[in-house]
Design a protein around this motif. Structure first.
Motif, mmCIF file in Angstrom:
data_model
loop_
_atom_site.group_PDB
_atom_site.id
_atom_site.type_symbol
_atom_site.label_atom_id
_atom_site.label_comp_id
_atom_site.label_asym_id
_atom_site.label_seq_id
_atom_site.Cartn_x
_atom_site.Cartn_y
_atom_site.Cartn_z
ATOM 1 N N GLU A 1 0.829 -1.207 0.000
ATOM 2 C CA GLU A 1 0.000 0.000 0.000
ATOM 3 C C GLU A 1 0.869 1.265 0.000
ATOM 4 O OE1 GLU A 1 -3.377 2.139 2.803
ATOM 5 O OE2 GLU A 1 -2.973 0.004 3.066
ATOM 6 N N VAL A 2 1.889 1.272 0.839
ATOM 7 C CA VAL A 2 2.788 2.425 0.928
ATOM 8 C C VAL A 2 3.538 2.622 -0.389
ATOM 9 C CG1 VAL A 2 4.916 3.233 2.046
ATOM 10 C CG2 VAL A 2 3.033 2.378 3.439
ATOM 11 N N LEU A 3 4.001 1.540 -0.982
ATOM 12 C CA LEU A 3 4.721 1.645 -2.251
ATOM 13 C C LEU A 3 3.822 2.146 -3.382
ATOM 14 C CD1 LEU A 3 6.998 -1.511 -2.140
ATOM 15 C CD2 LEU A 3 7.699 0.889 -1.965
ATOM 16 N N GLN A 4 2.584 1.708 -3.414
ATOM 17 C CA GLN A 4 1.655 2.189 -4.434
ATOM 18 C C GLN A 4 1.363 3.676 -4.248
ATOM 19 O OE1 GLN A 4 -1.484 -0.702 -3.893
ATOM 20 N NE2 GLN A 4 -0.731 -1.956 -5.597
ATOM 21 N N MET A 5 1.217 4.103 -2.995
ATOM 22 C CA MET A 5 1.022 5.532 -2.720
ATOM 23 C C MET A 5 2.256 6.326 -3.138
ATOM 24 S SD MET A 5 -1.070 5.531 0.936
ATOM 25 C CE MET A 5 0.142 6.580 1.630
ATOM 26 N N PHE A 6 3.434 5.776 -2.850
ATOM 27 C CA PHE A 6 4.669 6.437 -3.237
ATOM 28 C C PHE A 6 4.755 6.587 -4.751
ATOM 29 C CE2 PHE A 6 9.052 5.868 -4.773
ATOM 30 C CZ PHE A 6 9.569 7.093 -4.371
ATOM 31 N N SER A 7 4.377 5.557 -5.488
ATOM 32 C CA SER A 7 4.415 5.624 -6.958
ATOM 33 C C SER A 7 3.502 6.722 -7.482
ATOM 34 C CB SER A 7 4.006 4.282 -7.568
ATOM 35 O OG SER A 7 5.000 3.326 -7.355
ATOM 36 N N ARG A 8 2.286 6.783 -6.954
ATOM 37 C CA ARG A 8 1.359 7.830 -7.392
ATOM 38 C C ARG A 8 1.890 9.220 -7.040
ATOM 39 N NH1 ARG A 8 -2.335 4.040 -5.458
ATOM 40 N NH2 ARG A 8 -2.546 5.165 -3.488
ATOM 41 N N GLN A 9 2.390 9.362 -5.822
ATOM 42 C CA GLN A 9 2.887 10.648 -5.366
ATOM 43 C C GLN A 9 4.120 11.072 -6.170
ATOM 44 O OE1 GLN A 9 4.327 10.754 -1.323
ATOM 45 N NE2 GLN A 9 4.057 12.969 -1.186
ATOM 46 N N SER A 10 5.021 10.144 -6.437
ATOM 47 C CA SER A 10 6.233 10.498 -7.171
ATOM 48 C C SER A 10 5.901 10.906 -8.605
ATOM 49 C CB SER A 10 7.253 9.360 -7.144
ATOM 50 O OG SER A 10 6.763 8.205 -7.762
ATOM 51 N N ALA B 1 8.814 21.031 -4.523
ATOM 52 C CA ALA B 1 8.335 19.705 -4.939
ATOM 53 C C ALA B 1 9.433 18.653 -4.800
ATOM 54 C CB ALA B 1 7.825 19.761 -6.375
ATOM 55 N N SER B 2 10.667 19.015 -5.114
ATOM 56 C CA SER B 2 11.749 18.039 -4.978
ATOM 57 C C SER B 2 12.026 17.735 -3.513
ATOM 58 C CB SER B 2 13.012 18.522 -5.690
ATOM 59 O OG SER B 2 13.493 19.716 -5.134
ATOM 60 N N HIS B 3 11.820 18.717 -2.636
ATOM 61 C CA HIS B 3 11.973 18.471 -1.201
ATOM 62 C C HIS B 3 10.920 17.468 -0.714
ATOM 63 C CE1 HIS B 3 13.068 19.253 2.952
ATOM 64 N NE2 HIS B 3 11.764 19.355 3.211
ATOM 65 N N ARG B 4 9.684 17.629 -1.171
ATOM 66 C CA ARG B 4 8.620 16.685 -0.800
ATOM 67 C C ARG B 4 8.919 15.288 -1.330
ATOM 68 N NH1 ARG B 4 5.390 20.910 -2.526
ATOM 69 N NH2 ARG B 4 4.535 19.692 -4.240
ATOM 70 N N LEU B 5 9.416 15.217 -2.564
ATOM 71 C CA LEU B 5 9.748 13.918 -3.149
ATOM 72 C C LEU B 5 10.913 13.267 -2.417
ATOM 73 C CD1 LEU B 5 9.278 11.752 -5.236
ATOM 74 C CD2 LEU B 5 10.620 13.100 -6.871
ATOM 75 N N LYS B 6 11.887 14.062 -2.024
ATOM 76 C CA LYS B 6 13.018 13.526 -1.266
ATOM 77 C C LYS B 6 12.528 12.918 0.049
ATOM 78 C CE LYS B 6 15.779 16.177 1.141
ATOM 79 N NZ LYS B 6 16.780 17.168 1.550
ATOM 80 N N GLY B 7 11.647 13.608 0.746
ATOM 81 C CA GLY B 7 11.112 13.087 2.007
ATOM 82 C C GLY B 7 10.335 11.800 1.824
ATOM 83 N N ALA B 8 9.483 11.758 0.809
ATOM 84 C CA ALA B 8 8.701 10.549 0.541
ATOM 85 C C ALA B 8 9.619 9.389 0.162
ATOM 86 C CB ALA B 8 7.690 10.812 -0.571
ATOM 87 N N SER B 9 10.656 9.684 -0.595
ATOM 88 C CA SER B 9 11.601 8.654 -1.032
ATOM 89 C C SER B 9 12.378 8.071 0.138
ATOM 90 C CB SER B 9 12.582 9.237 -2.048
ATOM 91 O OG SER B 9 11.893 9.756 -3.148
ATOM 92 N N LEU B 10 12.822 8.935 1.021
ATOM 93 C CA LEU B 10 13.553 8.458 2.197
ATOM 94 C C LEU B 10 12.666 7.610 3.095
ATOM 95 C CD1 LEU B 10 15.658 11.627 3.040
ATOM 96 C CD2 LEU B 10 16.479 9.463 2.076
ATOM 97 N N ALA B 11 11.385 7.928 3.144
ATOM 98 C CA ALA B 11 10.457 7.174 3.991
ATOM 99 C C ALA B 11 10.299 5.730 3.527
ATOM 100 C CB ALA B 11 9.097 7.867 4.031
ATOM 101 N N VAL B 12 10.334 5.501 2.209
ATOM 102 C CA VAL B 12 10.147 4.141 1.691
ATOM 103 C C VAL B 12 11.448 3.442 1.356
ATOM 104 C CG1 VAL B 12 7.836 4.639 0.800
ATOM 105 C CG2 VAL B 12 9.814 4.804 -0.730
ATOM 106 N N GLY B 13 12.559 4.176 1.405
ATOM 107 C CA GLY B 13 13.843 3.562 1.083
ATOM 108 C C GLY B 13 14.223 3.657 -0.377
#
Length: 122
Positions: free
Chosen positions: A43-52, A70-82
């Protein structure tokens, strides 16, 4: 006594379970974030894909400050999922939003992460 000798002569395998920086998504990091819940991971990975995907659109069409945000938000989301490669590429845009080659690097990293997520969700 023999067991004690074996214990102290055994090779150090502590590095065996370190997170993988080679994969688009660090599954060890993700498992730690989701406490091993596989359904939650998906679920988290699918949300990450949509968000990215949405943040990539935002970055591509934004001015300098919009790209930074926007890149700051993407960096945070990316770090959260690895998704470390995505995070590094997003950070490059955050630090230098005017360089278009950073956007190309980010696009490749996001695409690789999305393909990895799709393979996991099959």
């Amino acid at each position: 006594m023999a067991a004690l000798k074996i214990a102290f002569e055994a090779p150090d395998n502590s590095g065996m379970f370190r997170p993988s920086q080679a994969r688009p998504i660090d599954l060890v990091h993700l498992a730690n974030q989701t406490m091993g819940d596989k359904a939650l991971e998906i679920e988290v990975l699918q949300m990450f894909s949509r968000q990215s995907r949405q943040l990539m659109k935002d970055i591509a069409g934004a001015d300098t400050e919009g790209r930074k945000s926007a890149s700051h938000r993407l960096k945070g989301a990316s770090l959260a999922v690895g998704a470390h490669a995505v995070a590094r590429a997003a950070e490059a845009i955050e630090n230098d939003p005017a360089t278009d080659s950073h956007l190309a690097e980010l696009s490749v990293a996001v695409l690789e992460a999305e393909h990895f997520v799709l393979k996991l969700c099959r």
